[in-house]
Design a protein around this motif. Structure first.
Motif, PDB file in Angstrom:
ATOM      1  N   LEU A 108       0.821  -1.216   0.000  1.00 57.24           N
ATOM      2  CA  LEU A 108       0.000   0.000   0.000  1.00 57.24           C
ATOM      3  C   LEU A 108       0.856   1.268   0.000  1.00 57.24           C
ATOM      4  N   LEU A 109       2.035   1.190   0.612  1.00 55.39           N
ATOM      5  CA  LEU A 109       2.924   2.368   0.644  1.00 55.39           C
ATOM      6  C   LEU A 109       3.558   2.656  -0.711  1.00 55.39           C
ATOM      7  N   MET A 110       3.515   1.686  -1.633  1.00 59.81           N
ATOM      8  CA  MET A 110       4.091   1.917  -2.963  1.00 59.81           C
ATOM      9  C   MET A 110       3.359   3.023  -3.718  1.00 59.81           C
ATOM     10  N   ALA A 111       2.048   3.133  -3.530  1.00 57.83           N
ATOM     11  CA  ALA A 111       1.278   4.153  -4.252  1.00 57.83           C
ATOM     12  C   ALA A 111       1.685   5.575  -3.843  1.00 57.83           C
ATOM     13  N   PRO A 112       1.718   5.929  -2.528  1.00 57.86           N
ATOM     14  CA  PRO A 112       2.176   7.287  -2.187  1.00 57.86           C
ATOM     15  C   PRO A 112       3.644   7.535  -2.531  1.00 57.86           C
ATOM     16  N   ILE A 113       4.477   6.499  -2.470  1.00 58.67           N
ATOM     17  CA  ILE A 113       5.873   6.682  -2.879  1.00 58.67           C
ATOM     18  C   ILE A 113       5.932   7.073  -4.353  1.00 58.67           C
ATOM     19  N   GLY A 114       5.166   6.361  -5.195  1.00 61.69           N
ATOM     20  CA  GLY A 114       5.111   6.721  -6.613  1.00 61.69           C
ATOM     21  C   GLY A 114       4.547   8.106  -6.836  1.00 61.69           C
ATOM     22  N   MET A 115       3.502   8.458  -6.083  1.00 65.63           N
ATOM     23  CA  MET A 115       2.862   9.766  -6.254  1.00 65.63           C
ATOM     24  C   MET A 115       3.814  10.905  -5.887  1.00 65.63           C
ATOM     25  N   PHE A 116       4.466  10.807  -4.716  1.00 68.36           N
ATOM     26  CA  PHE A 116       5.371  11.884  -4.290  1.00 68.36           C
ATOM     27  C   PHE A 116       6.611  11.953  -5.179  1.00 68.36           C
ATOM     28  N   GLY A 117       7.125  10.788  -5.599  1.00 66.55           N
ATOM     29  CA  GLY A 117       8.276  10.802  -6.499  1.00 66.55           C
ATOM     30  C   GLY A 117       7.954  11.475  -7.816  1.00 66.55           C
ATOM     31  N   MET A 118       6.777  11.185  -8.379  1.00 63.11           N
ATOM     32  CA  MET A 118       6.380  11.815  -9.630  1.00 63.11           C
ATOM     33  C   MET A 118       6.140  13.313  -9.446  1.00 63.11           C
ATOM     34  N   THR A 119       5.601  13.716  -8.297  1.00 66.20           N
ATOM     35  CA  THR A 119       5.394  15.143  -8.027  1.00 66.20           C
ATOM     36  C   THR A 119       6.719  15.893  -8.043  1.00 66.20           C
ATOM     37  N   VAL A 120       7.746  15.291  -7.436  1.00 66.46           N
ATOM     38  CA  VAL A 120       9.075  15.912  -7.461  1.00 66.46           C
ATOM     39  C   VAL A 120       9.565  16.060  -8.902  1.00 66.46           C
ATOM     40  N   ASN A 121       9.456  14.985  -9.686  1.00 64.83           N
ATOM     41  CA  ASN A 121       9.972  15.014 -11.055  1.00 64.83           C
ATOM     42  C   ASN A 121       9.257  16.036 -11.927  1.00 64.83           C
ATOM     43  N   VAL A 122       7.930  16.032 -11.870  1.00 59.70           N
ATOM     44  CA  VAL A 122       7.150  16.942 -12.715  1.00 59.70           C
ATOM     45  C   VAL A 122       7.386  18.402 -12.314  1.00 59.70           C
ATOM     46  N   THR A 123       7.378  18.673 -11.004  1.00 59.85           N
ATOM     47  CA  THR A 123       7.556  20.049 -10.533  1.00 59.85           C
ATOM     48  C   THR A 123       8.959  20.552 -10.869  1.00 59.85           C
ATOM     49  N   ALA A 124       9.967  19.703 -10.697  1.00 56.19           N
ATOM     50  CA  ALA A 124      11.339  20.099 -11.032  1.00 56.19           C
ATOM     51  C   ALA A 124      11.466  20.369 -12.526  1.00 56.19           C
ATOM     52  N   ASN A 125      10.947  19.472 -13.346  1.00 57.76           N
ATOM     53  CA  ASN A 125      11.024  19.635 -14.798  1.00 57.76           C
ATOM     54  C   ASN A 125      10.354  20.922 -15.241  1.00 57.76           C
ATOM     55  N   THR A 126       9.146  21.188 -14.720  1.00 58.63           N
ATOM     56  CA  THR A 126       8.403  22.373 -15.139  1.00 58.63           C
ATOM     57  C   THR A 126       9.079  23.651 -14.682  1.00 58.63           C
ATOM     58  N   SER A 127       9.529  23.685 -13.426  1.00 55.04           N
ATOM     59  CA  SER A 127      10.155  24.903 -12.917  1.00 55.04           C
ATOM     60  C   SER A 127      11.436  25.220 -13.676  1.00 55.04           C
ATOM     61  N   ILE A 128      12.189  24.172 -14.066  1.00 50.55           N
ATOM     62  CA  ILE A 128      13.407  24.397 -14.834  1.00 50.55           C
ATOM     63  C   ILE A 128      13.071  24.958 -16.211  1.00 50.55           C
ATOM     64  N   GLN A 129      12.058  24.395 -16.864  1.00 46.21           N
ATOM     65  CA  GLN A 129      11.692  24.884 -18.190  1.00 46.21           C
ATOM     66  C   GLN A 129      11.182  26.308 -18.144  1.00 46.21           C
ATOM     67  N   MET A 130      10.354  26.626 -17.137  1.00 48.50           N
ATOM     68  CA  MET A 130       9.744  27.952 -17.081  1.00 48.50           C
ATOM     69  C   MET A 130      10.732  29.037 -16.689  1.00 48.50           C
ATOM     70  N   SER A 131      11.765  28.689 -15.938  1.00 49.65           N
ATOM     71  CA  SER A 131      12.680  29.712 -15.442  1.00 49.65           C
ATOM     72  C   SER A 131      13.988  29.777 -16.222  1.00 49.65           C
ATOM     73  N   THR A 132      14.083  29.027 -17.330  1.00 53.96           N
ATOM     74  CA  THR A 132      15.301  29.012 -18.144  1.00 53.96           C
ATOM     75  C   THR A 132      15.102  29.824 -19.414  1.00 53.96           C
ATOM     76  N   ASP A 133      16.106  30.605 -19.774  1.00 56.36           N
ATOM     77  CA  ASP A 133      16.089  31.328 -21.043  1.00 56.36           C
ATOM     78  C   ASP A 133      15.909  30.322 -22.179  1.00 56.36           C
ATOM     79  N   PRO A 134      14.960  30.568 -23.118  1.00 58.65           N
ATOM     80  CA  PRO A 134      14.730  29.607 -24.197  1.00 58.65           C
ATOM     81  C   PRO A 134      15.983  29.218 -24.971  1.00 58.65           C
ATOM     82  N   ALA A 135      16.920  30.146 -25.131  1.00 57.46           N
ATOM     83  CA  ALA A 135      18.146  29.845 -25.873  1.00 57.46           C
ATOM     84  C   ALA A 135      19.060  28.898 -25.107  1.00 57.46           C
TER      85      ALA A 135
END
Length: 462
Positions: free
Chosen positions: A344-371
């Motif tokens: 049962l703990l595998m589901a929240p582990i997957g959820m929180f791990g994916m939240t870290v990945n998605v939030t990190a990816n998005t914040s990097i893309q949004m705050s980086t100069d396109p070039a």
């Protein structure tokens, strides 16, 4: 630089993250982005891209399973399977940053047409060798390395092309849906591959993967160029790799986000080592429980990606909190006394791990100069993907020496400690302080500017 035909009249700049105090227009945009979990699919170009990836991702997961099974059947060696996996990651470790430089120079759609076609041809070649009965293990090694070389440019190009399709307002939603797409394929692909391998053989799984690339290639060809958000490409020049590294080093928000993802990817995501050992050595439940653990984690990851799509904004505090929770859940799983509690703990582990990945990816893309986006994303992917080959032997050594519970606990503790430390570093860099209080009877914890906290009067009781 990020605007183009069809863009809003006053979009938020894509060269930096949304400011702490958004104006009315950006607030309206944020509100609209939360209105639908699938809002970015309203963009025709992204819809074509997403649809193609649905098919291609299933094929990719099928090839991963078939490839490992084929190597094991040819050699009978688990080490040979590990070599195959290492060969897929090696090009990203060796050439990932150079791939990012090329992506910043080249048109993203044309680059993706080249990389997706290359990976499709690799799958078809492996299918032909396997179905004809001429396949040898070195063929699989070569195919794995060639696919890894294509990934060197495909990963940063595919990640950075998302912003050109949807623009800054829908970026988090689109990145989250990409992750949900990948996790859905992770549930479907291995199951279909297992049936196909059992029924007709591994060669047909390779054939399906090769043909699956027709879908994303068709989607790329059908896109309307005038509806893309135009991004200025970096001109060809010397020292661009060093320039990219200096750019990240001068941006604490980017640098520490990548460091956090590196720690979690290296020490927290070694599930192939942990889950198989828990299934066999701790709970003595066999392959069925191992499959159950992976399935529940994939379900949690899918849920985390969809929740990120619903949230609509990428906030640093969400990433830090999710990383702390991810580490805490791993510590809890390490101490779980029963198989079902562990599962049962595998589901929240997957959820929180994916939240870290998605939030990190998005914040990097949004705050980086396109070039600079290709180079920064290449560094991000290199650190994240490169963590597994480094962390897996460490996790294996701790597991062999002290037991799998200790191995998982160490991974969780390092992840949580890294998140807390980096959260404090980012708070200090941003001149923030932790504010703890009560709001309508509920605890309220957040970071606030130091000056504001010091100057604000204590509100009178209602």
């Amino acid at each position: 630089m990020s605007s183009g035909p069809g863009a809003d009249s006053a979009p938020a700049p894509s060269t930096h993250e949304s400011p702490p105090t958004p104006d009315a227009a950006s607030a309206k945009s944020s509100k609209s982005s939360k209105s639908s979990m699938f809002s970015s699919l309203r963009v025709r170009n992204y819809r074509l891209f997403f649809s193609g990836q649905v098919v291609s991702n299933i094929g990719t997961w099928m090839q991963r399973i078939a490839q490992d099974w084929l190597v094991l059947s040819l050699t009978g060696s688990a080490t040979a399977v590990g070599v195959t996996t290492a060969l897929q990651f090696l090009p990203m470790l060796l050439f990932g940053l150079y791939g990012g430089v090329l992506v910043d120079r080249l048109p993203k759609r044309r680059t993706l047409l080249f990389t997706q076609t290359s990976m499709g041809l690799i799958g078809l070649a492996l299918a032909a060798l396997t179905l004809s009965g001429h396949v040898q293990v070195w063929h699989v090694y070569l195919a794995a390395f060639a696919a890894g070389m294509a990934t060197v440019m495909d990963n940063p190009a595919r990640q950075s092309f998302v912003s050109e399709m949807v623009g800054p307002d829908q970026l988090q939603n689109a990145v989250s849906l990409n992750s949900a797409n990948f996790q859905s394929a992770r549930l479907v692909g291995p199951a279909v591959a297992g049936l196909m391998i059992t029924g007709v053989g591994t060669g047909w799984a390779f054939l399906f993967n090769g043909l699956s690339f027709v879908a994303p290639i068709t989607g790329l060809l059908l896109m309307k160029a005038r509806e893309l958000h135009v991004v200025e490409r970096a001109p060809r020049a010397k020292g661009q790799l060093r320039e990219g590294l200096q750019y990240v080093a001068g941006r604490p928000d980017l640098m520490w986000t990548i460091v956090l993802v590196g720690f979690i990817g290296t020490f927290g995501f070694n599930f192939p080592v942990y889950l198989s050992a828990f299934a066999d050595d701790v709970f003595h439940a066999g392959a069925g429980s191992y499959s159950l653990f992976n399935t529940l984690m994939a379900v949690g990851s899918l849920g985390g990606a969809l929740l990120a799509a619903r949230r609509g904004t990428a906030k640093m505090r969400v990433m830090i909190a999710a990383a702390v929770a991810f580490g805490a859940m791993e510590l809890a799983a390490a101490a779980a006394p029963s198989l079902w509690l562990f599962a049962l703990l595998m589901a929240p582990i997957g959820m929180f791990g994916m939240t870290v990945n998605v939030t990190a990816n998005t914040s990097i893309q949004m705050s980086t100069d396109p070039a600079m986006r290709g180079r920064v994303l290449a560094l991000y992917m290199m650190v994240f993907l490169g963590g597994s080959p480094v962390g897996a032997p460490i996790a294996g050594w701790v597991t062999d020496a002290y037991g799998v519970r200790a191995g998982l606990a160490v991974g969780g503790a390092i992840s949580a400690l890294a998140a807390l430390t980096i959260g404090l570093v980012l708070a200090r860099v941003g001149n923030l302080r932790l504010s703890v209080g009560w709001n309508r009877g509920h605890p309220h914890v957040r970071f606030v500017p130091r000056e504001r906290q010091e100057k604000e009067p204590v509100p009178a009781a209602a």
